[in-house]
Design a protein around this motif. Structure first.
Motif, PDB file in Angstrom:
ATOM      1  N   GLU A 108       0.811  -1.218   0.000  1.00  0.00           N
ATOM      2  CA  GLU A 108       0.000   0.000   0.000  1.00  0.00           C
ATOM      3  C   GLU A 108       0.846   1.270   0.000  1.00  0.00           C
ATOM      4  O   GLU A 108       0.307   2.374  -0.008  1.00  0.00           O
ATOM      5  N   GLY A 109       2.172   1.126   0.025  1.00  0.00           N
ATOM      6  CA  GLY A 109       3.059   2.289   0.013  1.00  0.00           C
ATOM      7  C   GLY A 109       3.186   2.970   1.366  1.00  0.00           C
ATOM      8  O   GLY A 109       3.613   4.116   1.445  1.00  0.00           O
ATOM      9  N   LYS A 110       2.825   2.277   2.426  1.00  0.00           N
ATOM     10  CA  LYS A 110       2.939   2.826   3.783  1.00  0.00           C
ATOM     11  C   LYS A 110       4.230   2.324   4.413  1.00  0.00           C
ATOM     12  O   LYS A 110       4.820   1.341   3.963  1.00  0.00           O
ATOM     13  N   PHE A 111       4.661   2.993   5.467  1.00  0.00           N
ATOM     14  CA  PHE A 111       5.881   2.597   6.158  1.00  0.00           C
ATOM     15  C   PHE A 111       5.514   2.072   7.545  1.00  0.00           C
ATOM     16  O   PHE A 111       5.229   2.846   8.451  1.00  0.00           O
ATOM     17  N   PRO A 112       5.525   0.742   7.710  1.00  0.00           N
ATOM     18  CA  PRO A 112       5.125   0.159   8.991  1.00  0.00           C
ATOM     19  C   PRO A 112       6.204   0.332  10.058  1.00  0.00           C
ATOM     20  O   PRO A 112       7.380   0.515   9.756  1.00  0.00           O
ATOM     21  N   MET A 113       5.762   0.257  11.295  1.00  0.00           N
ATOM     22  CA  MET A 113       6.669   0.370  12.427  1.00  0.00           C
ATOM     23  C   MET A 113       6.297  -0.716  13.438  1.00  0.00           C
ATOM     24  O   MET A 113       5.119  -0.982  13.655  1.00  0.00           O
ATOM     25  N   ILE A 114       7.309  -1.320  14.017  1.00  0.00           N
ATOM     26  CA  ILE A 114       7.072  -2.272  15.097  1.00  0.00           C
ATOM     27  C   ILE A 114       7.890  -1.807  16.297  1.00  0.00           C
ATOM     28  O   ILE A 114       9.078  -1.520  16.170  1.00  0.00           O
ATOM     29  N   VAL A 115       7.215  -1.695  17.423  1.00  0.00           N
ATOM     30  CA  VAL A 115       7.860  -1.280  18.670  1.00  0.00           C
ATOM     31  C   VAL A 115       7.752  -2.444  19.634  1.00  0.00           C
ATOM     32  O   VAL A 115       6.654  -2.929  19.905  1.00  0.00           O
ATOM     33  N   ILE A 116       8.879  -2.879  20.153  1.00  0.00           N
ATOM     34  CA  ILE A 116       8.886  -4.000  21.089  1.00  0.00           C
ATOM     35  C   ILE A 116       9.442  -3.522  22.421  1.00  0.00           C
ATOM     36  O   ILE A 116      10.618  -3.187  22.529  1.00  0.00           O
ATOM     37  N   ASP A 117       8.567  -3.496  23.413  1.00  0.00           N
ATOM     38  CA  ASP A 117       8.952  -3.123  24.767  1.00  0.00           C
ATOM     39  C   ASP A 117       9.410  -4.383  25.495  1.00  0.00           C
ATOM     40  O   ASP A 117       9.004  -5.495  25.143  1.00  0.00           O
ATOM     41  N   GLU A 118      10.216  -4.204  26.501  1.00  0.00           N
ATOM     42  CA  GLU A 118      10.776  -5.329  27.268  1.00  0.00           C
ATOM     43  C   GLU A 118      11.494  -6.307  26.337  1.00  0.00           C
ATOM     44  O   GLU A 118      11.277  -7.511  26.357  1.00  0.00           O
ATOM     45  N   PHE A 119      12.371  -5.756  25.525  1.00  0.00           N
ATOM     46  CA  PHE A 119      13.155  -6.511  24.557  1.00  0.00           C
ATOM     47  C   PHE A 119      13.909  -7.665  25.218  1.00  0.00           C
ATOM     48  O   PHE A 119      14.005  -8.750  24.656  1.00  0.00           O
ATOM     49  N   TRP A 120      14.406  -7.453  26.412  1.00  0.00           N
ATOM     50  CA  TRP A 120      15.168  -8.480  27.125  1.00  0.00           C
ATOM     51  C   TRP A 120      14.343  -9.745  27.311  1.00  0.00           C
ATOM     52  O   TRP A 120      14.858 -10.853  27.216  1.00  0.00           O
ATOM     53  N   ALA A 139      13.617  -6.493   7.898  1.00  0.00           N
ATOM     54  CA  ALA A 139      13.027  -5.164   8.140  1.00  0.00           C
ATOM     55  C   ALA A 139      13.321  -4.193   6.996  1.00  0.00           C
ATOM     56  O   ALA A 139      12.425  -3.483   6.533  1.00  0.00           O
ATOM     57  N   ARG A 140      14.538  -4.142   6.542  1.00  0.00           N
ATOM     58  CA  ARG A 140      14.889  -3.204   5.483  1.00  0.00           C
ATOM     59  C   ARG A 140      14.140  -3.537   4.194  1.00  0.00           C
ATOM     60  O   ARG A 140      13.635  -2.662   3.503  1.00  0.00           O
ATOM     61  N   HIS A 141      14.052  -4.812   3.878  1.00  0.00           N
ATOM     62  CA  HIS A 141      13.337  -5.250   2.681  1.00  0.00           C
ATOM     63  C   HIS A 141      11.864  -4.830   2.719  1.00  0.00           C
ATOM     64  O   HIS A 141      11.280  -4.506   1.686  1.00  0.00           O
ATOM     65  N   LEU A 142      11.267  -4.834   3.910  1.00  0.00           N
ATOM     66  CA  LEU A 142       9.855  -4.473   4.056  1.00  0.00           C
ATOM     67  C   LEU A 142       9.652  -2.985   4.357  1.00  0.00           C
ATOM     68  O   LEU A 142       8.527  -2.566   4.597  1.00  0.00           O
TER      69      LEU A 142
END
Length: 159
Positions: A108-120, A139-142
């Protein structure tokens, strides 16, 4: 594409029990070979613990309140079991959803974002660290922006 044409955006998500019922029907279908029927029956038996009143049914066989076209979705896994198998199922479900949404955004030409809290916590078990590795590689490919949040930077550096 098959999913989209079979289950339009306004229809509810199919449940794992629906798949199990289809397998059970296949196991009784006289037009199928004995081998195909045996495989269908065996898979439907394996799925028993993931549907209805099975051990993992609460994770895998309940309707969702997530709307398919939401642009913001949160997965809270803090109450998930500490068992590796259960966390693996959760990671598979969440990661599949995230990657599919990222691919849809890319189309769709949008730029998605994923935020992960408590990465540990995510990297503390095998399926979580596998997800992180795959996510970082794709991630870069998408055109996916990834943000990792943790209180201990050393945990991320060690991984």
């Amino acid at each position: 594409m098959l999913f989209r044409s079979t289950f339009p955006d306004e229809s509810p998500f199919p449940l794992l029990r629906d798949f199990r019922q289809a397998l059970q029907k296949m196991g009784k279908d006289e037009d199928r070979s004995a081998e195909a029927k045996n495989i269908a029956i065996r898979f439907s038996e394996i799925l028993a613990q993931f549907v209805g009143t099975g051990t993992y049914a609460n994770l895998s066989d309940r309707p969702t309140n997530i709307k398919r076209n939401n642009s913001f979705v949160v997965f809270d896994t803090t109450l998930s079991s500490k068992k590796e198998k259960v966390k693996a199922i959760i990671m598979y479900t969440v990661s599949t959803y995230c990657f599919n949404r990222a691919r849809k955004c890319q189309i769709e030409g949008k730029f998605p974002m994923i935020v992960i809290d408590e990465f540990w916590d995510l990297i503390s078990f095998k399926s979580g660290s596998d997800f992180v590795e795959i996510l970082n590689r794709t991630a870069r490919h998408l055109a996916l922006c990834t943000i990792w949040a943790t209180q201990r930077i050393a945990d991320g550096v060690k991984s």
